[in-house]
Scaffold this motif. Sequence first.
Motif, PDB file in Angstrom:
ATOM      1  N   GLU A   1      57.642  74.945  26.062  1.00  0.00           N
ATOM      2  CA  GLU A   1      57.700  74.488  24.783  1.00  0.00           C
ATOM      3  C   GLU A   1      56.445  73.534  24.246  1.00  0.00           C
ATOM      4  O   GLU A   1      55.979  73.656  23.293  1.00  0.00           O
ATOM      5  CB  GLU A   1      58.821  73.934  24.488  1.00  0.00           C
ATOM      6  N   LEU A   2      56.072  72.561  25.178  1.00  0.00           N
ATOM      7  CA  LEU A   2      55.077  71.709  24.770  1.00  0.00           C
ATOM      8  C   LEU A   2      53.789  72.419  24.746  1.00  0.00           C
ATOM      9  O   LEU A   2      52.857  72.001  23.890  1.00  0.00           O
ATOM     10  CB  LEU A   2      55.002  70.617  25.729  1.00  0.00           C
ATOM     11  N   GLU A   3      53.637  72.998  25.906  1.00  0.00           N
ATOM     12  CA  GLU A   3      52.402  74.056  25.648  1.00  0.00           C
ATOM     13  C   GLU A   3      52.288  74.872  24.558  1.00  0.00           C
ATOM     14  O   GLU A   3      51.006  74.847  23.857  1.00  0.00           O
ATOM     15  CB  GLU A   3      52.396  75.235  26.819  1.00  0.00           C
TER      16      GLU A   3
ATOM     17  N   GLN B   1      53.700  74.074  21.775  1.00  0.00           N
ATOM     18  CA  GLN B   1      53.232  72.848  20.627  1.00  0.00           C
ATOM     19  C   GLN B   1      51.984  72.613  20.335  1.00  0.00           C
ATOM     20  O   GLN B   1      51.566  72.417  19.397  1.00  0.00           O
ATOM     21  CB  GLN B   1      54.161  71.781  20.676  1.00  0.00           C
ATOM     22  N   LEU B   2      51.435  72.472  21.726  1.00  0.00           N
ATOM     23  CA  LEU B   2      50.058  72.049  21.606  1.00  0.00           C
ATOM     24  C   LEU B   2      49.098  73.257  21.044  1.00  0.00           C
ATOM     25  O   LEU B   2      48.083  72.915  20.295  1.00  0.00           O
ATOM     26  CB  LEU B   2      49.612  71.697  23.184  1.00  0.00           C
TER      27      LEU B   2
ATOM     28  N   ALA C   1      49.513  73.133  17.514  1.00  0.00           N
ATOM     29  CA  ALA C   1      48.996  71.949  16.904  1.00  0.00           C
ATOM     30  C   ALA C   1      47.225  72.422  16.756  1.00  0.00           C
ATOM     31  O   ALA C   1      46.676  72.223  16.016  1.00  0.00           O
ATOM     32  CB  ALA C   1      48.924  70.687  17.742  1.00  0.00           C
ATOM     33  N   ARG C   2      46.605  72.752  17.938  1.00  0.00           N
ATOM     34  CA  ARG C   2      45.362  73.034  17.758  1.00  0.00           C
ATOM     35  C   ARG C   2      45.134  74.044  16.938  1.00  0.00           C
ATOM     36  O   ARG C   2      43.760  74.135  16.277  1.00  0.00           O
ATOM     37  CB  ARG C   2      44.938  73.665  19.282  1.00  0.00           C
TER      38      ARG C   2
ATOM     39  N   LEU D   1      45.166  72.877  13.316  1.00  0.00           N
ATOM     40  CA  LEU D   1      43.967  71.893  13.116  1.00  0.00           C
ATOM     41  C   LEU D   1      42.726  72.603  12.715  1.00  0.00           C
ATOM     42  O   LEU D   1      41.827  72.305  12.022  1.00  0.00           O
ATOM     43  CB  LEU D   1      43.957  70.949  14.514  1.00  0.00           C
TER      44      LEU D   1
ATOM     45  N   PRO E   1      39.448  72.255  19.047  1.00  0.00           N
ATOM     46  CA  PRO E   1      39.700  73.129  17.968  1.00  0.00           C
ATOM     47  C   PRO E   1      38.413  73.834  17.444  1.00  0.00           C
ATOM     48  O   PRO E   1      38.299  74.892  17.022  1.00  0.00           O
ATOM     49  CB  PRO E   1      39.998  72.152  16.702  1.00  0.00           C
TER      50      PRO E   1
ATOM     51  N   ARG F   1      36.596  63.224  19.796  1.00  0.00           N
ATOM     52  CA  ARG F   1      37.735  63.981  20.476  1.00  0.00           C
ATOM     53  C   ARG F   1      37.323  64.731  21.765  1.00  0.00           C
ATOM     54  O   ARG F   1      37.996  64.832  22.711  1.00  0.00           O
ATOM     55  CB  ARG F   1      38.387  65.025  19.490  1.00  0.00           C
TER      56      ARG F   1
ATOM     57  N   GLY G   1      37.173  62.067  24.224  1.00  0.00           N
ATOM     58  CA  GLY G   1      38.610  61.784  24.422  1.00  0.00           C
ATOM     59  C   GLY G   1      39.017  62.817  25.596  1.00  0.00           C
ATOM     60  O   GLY G   1      39.823  62.594  26.333  1.00  0.00           O
ATOM     61  N   ASN G   2      38.772  64.148  25.463  1.00  0.00           N
ATOM     62  CA  ASN G   2      39.451  65.197  26.031  1.00  0.00           C
ATOM     63  C   ASN G   2      39.168  65.242  27.339  1.00  0.00           C
ATOM     64  O   ASN G   2      39.576  65.755  28.329  1.00  0.00           O
ATOM     65  CB  ASN G   2      39.073  66.449  25.038  1.00  0.00           C
TER      66      ASN G   2
ATOM     67  N   LYS H   1      41.066  63.562  30.572  1.00  0.00           N
ATOM     68  CA  LYS H   1      42.598  64.000  30.662  1.00  0.00           C
ATOM     69  C   LYS H   1      42.427  65.449  31.186  1.00  0.00           C
ATOM     70  O   LYS H   1      43.178  65.945  32.096  1.00  0.00           O
ATOM     71  CB  LYS H   1      43.060  64.326  29.011  1.00  0.00           C
ATOM     72  N   CYS H   2      41.350  66.385  30.807  1.00  0.00           N
ATOM     73  CA  CYS H   2      41.402  67.739  31.222  1.00  0.00           C
ATOM     74  C   CYS H   2      41.005  67.539  32.698  1.00  0.00           C
ATOM     75  O   CYS H   2      41.663  68.413  33.609  1.00  0.00           O
ATOM     76  CB  CYS H   2      40.342  68.556  30.657  1.00  0.00           C
TER      77      CYS H   2
ATOM     78  N   TYR I   1      50.689  67.118  27.804  1.00  0.00           N
ATOM     79  CA  TYR I   1      51.021  67.890  26.614  1.00  0.00           C
ATOM     80  C   TYR I   1      51.400  66.764  25.818  1.00  0.00           C
ATOM     81  O   TYR I   1      50.780  66.736  24.553  1.00  0.00           O
ATOM     82  CB  TYR I   1      51.958  68.992  26.912  1.00  0.00           C
TER      83      TYR I   1
ATOM     84  N   ILE J   1      49.465  66.480  22.287  1.00  0.00           N
ATOM     85  CA  ILE J   1      49.819  66.722  20.881  1.00  0.00           C
ATOM     86  C   ILE J   1      49.681  65.313  19.991  1.00  0.00           C
ATOM     87  O   ILE J   1      49.385  65.660  18.945  1.00  0.00           O
ATOM     88  CB  ILE J   1      51.384  67.009  21.111  1.00  0.00           C
TER      89      ILE J   1
ATOM     90  N   LYS K   1      47.467  63.156  20.131  1.00  0.00           N
ATOM     91  CA  LYS K   1      45.975  63.074  19.636  1.00  0.00           C
ATOM     92  C   LYS K   1      45.937  64.195  18.689  1.00  0.00           C
ATOM     93  O   LYS K   1      44.998  63.596  17.668  1.00  0.00           O
ATOM     94  CB  LYS K   1      45.147  63.338  21.094  1.00  0.00           C
ATOM     95  N   MET K   2      46.484  65.155  18.720  1.00  0.00           N
ATOM     96  CA  MET K   2      45.889  66.148  17.647  1.00  0.00           C
ATOM     97  C   MET K   2      46.427  65.882  16.534  1.00  0.00           C
ATOM     98  O   MET K   2      45.936  66.171  15.455  1.00  0.00           O
ATOM     99  CB  MET K   2      46.644  67.367  18.255  1.00  0.00           C
TER     100      MET K   2
ATOM    101  N   VAL L   1      60.724  71.188  20.914  1.00  0.00           N
ATOM    102  CA  VAL L   1      61.728  70.852  21.845  1.00  0.00           C
ATOM    103  C   VAL L   1      62.298  69.501  21.145  1.00  0.00           C
ATOM    104  O   VAL L   1      61.588  68.665  20.590  1.00  0.00           O
ATOM    105  CB  VAL L   1      60.778  70.265  22.925  1.00  0.00           C
TER     106      VAL L   1
END
Lengths: 262, 183
Positions: free
Chosen positions: A133-135, A137-138, A141-142, A145, A184, A248, A251-252, A255-256, B118, B122, B124-125, B165
Amino acid sequence: MGAMKLNKRSVAHYALSNSPADHMGFLRTWGGPGTPSTPSGTGRRCWFVLKGNLLFSFESREGRAPLGLVVLEGCTVELAEAPVPEEFAFTIRFDAPGVRPHLLAADGPAAQEAWVKALSRASFGYMRLVVRELENQLRDARLSLALHRHSSWKAITSHCNPQALDHVSRGLEKGHSLSRDSSPMGLVEVAGSATAGRGLAECELQGPASLLLSRGQSPVSPETSCFSTLHNWYGQEILELRRGWLQRARGNQPKCEEQDNP
Amino acid sequence: MRYNEKELQALSRQPAELAAELGMRGPKKGSVVKRRLVKLVVNFLFYFRTDEAEPVGALLLEHCRVTHEEPTSFSISFVEDPERKYHFECCNEEQCQEWMGALRRASYEFMRRSVIFYRNEIQKMTGKVCTGHGKWEVVPRPGLMPPVHHTGPPGTVRHIGGGPVPAEWLEGMSLGLGLGSSA
């Protein structure tokens, strides 16, 4: 045939480690060695620790070795119904042959509710759904954006001088190389390549500008009086956007990398 | 340490993420390679004699380390004793990589890290912390079930098909951030 083997030493080590526990507390339990098959007496009070889909029990909070483990995967948790005389009791039930439900009792109604809630979610499949679900949502969101940026671009480019636009889009291409594929901008670029064939004949543009113009926006608005003023004004906004992208992108990156080595 | 062996045996019969016949060698010195049917189910790795229905054993995969050994083998060890290795021999490098990837993802700890990653991304986005929105209906039944989206009679459970969620799902979940339940 012997009993099934299990890496008990590692399991016990995991139980005692400082990996996060999803819930813990005192519960009364029945069904230990030497106890009758039906619950009698007040049960044995143990310290329970829930980690993921594993429920460990200890003699006490300071216990150095777990007494027992209940693997919770596939279980159903229910409030215990009559004729169980115990207050604040609940059962962990499995759909397996010859397996009796585990009876547990909390100290009060709030604890009972908290345990039932925590145990109901203690399955790997549940956790996987949350991650998925979070995947999503991300990803959403991308996308939104990128689309938002697209519509900002539309507003900018619909009134711009094509030469000015070309100059600006080249500046943005430099921004491209600093952002990772998952940003994005990467998405806009992918979308852009799909529509590149439909570009306007009048001017040759590269980068995201062509994506937007190819959507059929008019390059020059008759209302615009002074192109150079307009160019300066839009240019400012573009520099701002670019700054944001670069931030960004920086910042990315850490984390990646972290995600590649969990 | 006692454990619910029958339930674990039942789990070994559930659909597997990955299953294959591999050469397996135990951690003890002098152990030999044996053909085993190896089956990955949630965060457990079960291994069977090739002609038997009940598993010889299971490995809980939390806090395990998966290491590439030679071109087509890998080993599993655990943090408290990294030299004590369970060895697995695959047919080819592709199969080896496939198993290594799957095993590394097969733990709660890995999923917790994914959730943290994640949520941060999210945030950050969108500048927002994951909050619940959208409806989740729970049809009451005597027991308590996790919140699921379904339209059947009481007690039925449908696969959750998407949608945000709910915050309360994440609430009770410990992510090891030491910040309480919400980020």
